[in-house]
Design an enzyme around this catalytic site. Structure first.
Site, mmCIF file in Angstrom:
data_model
loop_
_atom_site.group_PDB
_atom_site.id
_atom_site.type_symbol
_atom_site.label_atom_id
_atom_site.label_comp_id
_atom_site.label_asym_id
_atom_site.label_seq_id
_atom_site.Cartn_x
_atom_site.Cartn_y
_atom_site.Cartn_z
ATOM 1 N N HIS A 121 20.655 68.403 -50.110
ATOM 2 C CA HIS A 121 22.014 68.500 -50.501
ATOM 3 C C HIS A 121 22.350 70.008 -50.693
ATOM 4 C CE1 HIS A 121 20.617 69.417 -54.641
ATOM 5 N NE2 HIS A 121 19.536 68.767 -54.582
ATOM 6 N N ASP A 122 23.774 70.189 -50.270
ATOM 7 C CA ASP A 122 24.467 71.430 -50.409
ATOM 8 C C ASP A 122 23.759 72.434 -49.758
ATOM 9 O OD1 ASP A 122 26.383 70.375 -52.784
ATOM 10 O OD2 ASP A 122 24.099 70.155 -53.542
ATOM 11 N N GLY A 139 17.500 72.040 -51.908
ATOM 12 C CA GLY A 139 18.939 72.288 -52.219
ATOM 13 C C GLY A 139 19.565 73.260 -52.255
#
Length: 262
Positions: A121-122, A139
């Protein structure tokens, strides 16, 4: 759409260009958008608010746009955005973003992403990168343009990897890696400059001379990081051809949050 195999499931609401090819048993969710010329192999799952650009090649068993592996995630409408002309090989997993960051995981254009790569994520992956088999990005990781990440390499959350970096096989990257460097190992060590990569990309001798001098200042002269930053800022006077490269490194050092590999 004749390019979609009859066993594939494309849910209502998905925006699929008529030129897209979808293989057998693939599942595409209702909030997915796929651009012209992209091919999706068999047994893929593309879900979430995922946008995929044009002329990508997605091989079998990829999982794109699944919920992030983050206990804080509570179903917020976050996104995955993939650009154009990427090659995404077997068993890759790319996750949605989280509201703890900008809410989007981003992959740019012309990337070569090999089997079993995980992009959490991200993350932000630039353009023309190579991520070899089993490279794992935790992340919030950033990988800049034309970086090469070796197979079985793990990158710690929030780490930044600069442009034109080469990271060797099975490296453990827990600190930021400035542009142009060649690193490997566990613990990670800076081995030198990615000179062959720069030559292949058409860097002139004058530009490379300036980059070499930056490397000497940062890694060979025993200076503190602050003193090295000050010395690097003066290099455009003697190496004007490398002024943009010097500015790139200075901006990277200013943005570093985890300290640099040194």
């Amino acid at each position: 759409m004749s390019n979609i195999h009859p066993t594939a499931i494309v849910e209502a609401g998905a925006r699929i260009d008529p030129s897209v090819t979808v293989g057998p048993y693939t599942v595409i969710g209702p909030d997915v958008s796929i651009g012209a010329g992209t091919t999706v192999g068999p047994h893929c799952v593309i879900e979430g608010r995922t946008t995929i650009g044009a002329d990508n090649r997605i091989f079998q068993f990829a999982s794109l746009g699944a919920a992030p592996q983050d206990k804080k995630y509570a179903g917020e409408p976050t996104r995955l955005v993939i650009g154009d002309r990427n090659t995404i090989r077997e068993f890759c997993t790319f996750n949605l973003g989280t509201t703890q960051d900008k809410g989007v995981t981003t992959i740019g254009d012309d990337n070569w992403i090999m089997a079993y790569v995980h992009i959490a994520h991200d993350c932000v992956v630039g353009n023309q990168t190579i991520l070899a088999n089993n490279a794992t990005l935790a992340g919030h990781v950033q990988v800049a343009d034309q970086a090469i990440i070796g197979g079985l390499t793990g990158i710690h959350q929030f780490v930044k990897v600069g442009a034109h970096v080469m990271a060797g096989f099975a490296s453990h990257i827990s600190q930021d890696v400035p542009p142009f460097m060649m690193v490997d190992g566990n613990p990670l060590a800076v081995r030198g400059l990615n000179l062959e990569g720069l030559r292949r990309r058409g860097f002139s001798a004058a530009r490379m001379a300036g980059i070499k001098q930056m490397h000497r200042v940062l890694y060979r002269q025993g200076l503190t990081l602050e003193a090295a930053r000050t010395a690097i800022a003066e290099l455009p006077v003697t190496h004007p051809e490398a002024a943009a490269d010097i500015a790139l490194v200075l901006a990277f050092l200013d943005a570093s949050t985890r300290g640099i590999a040194r």
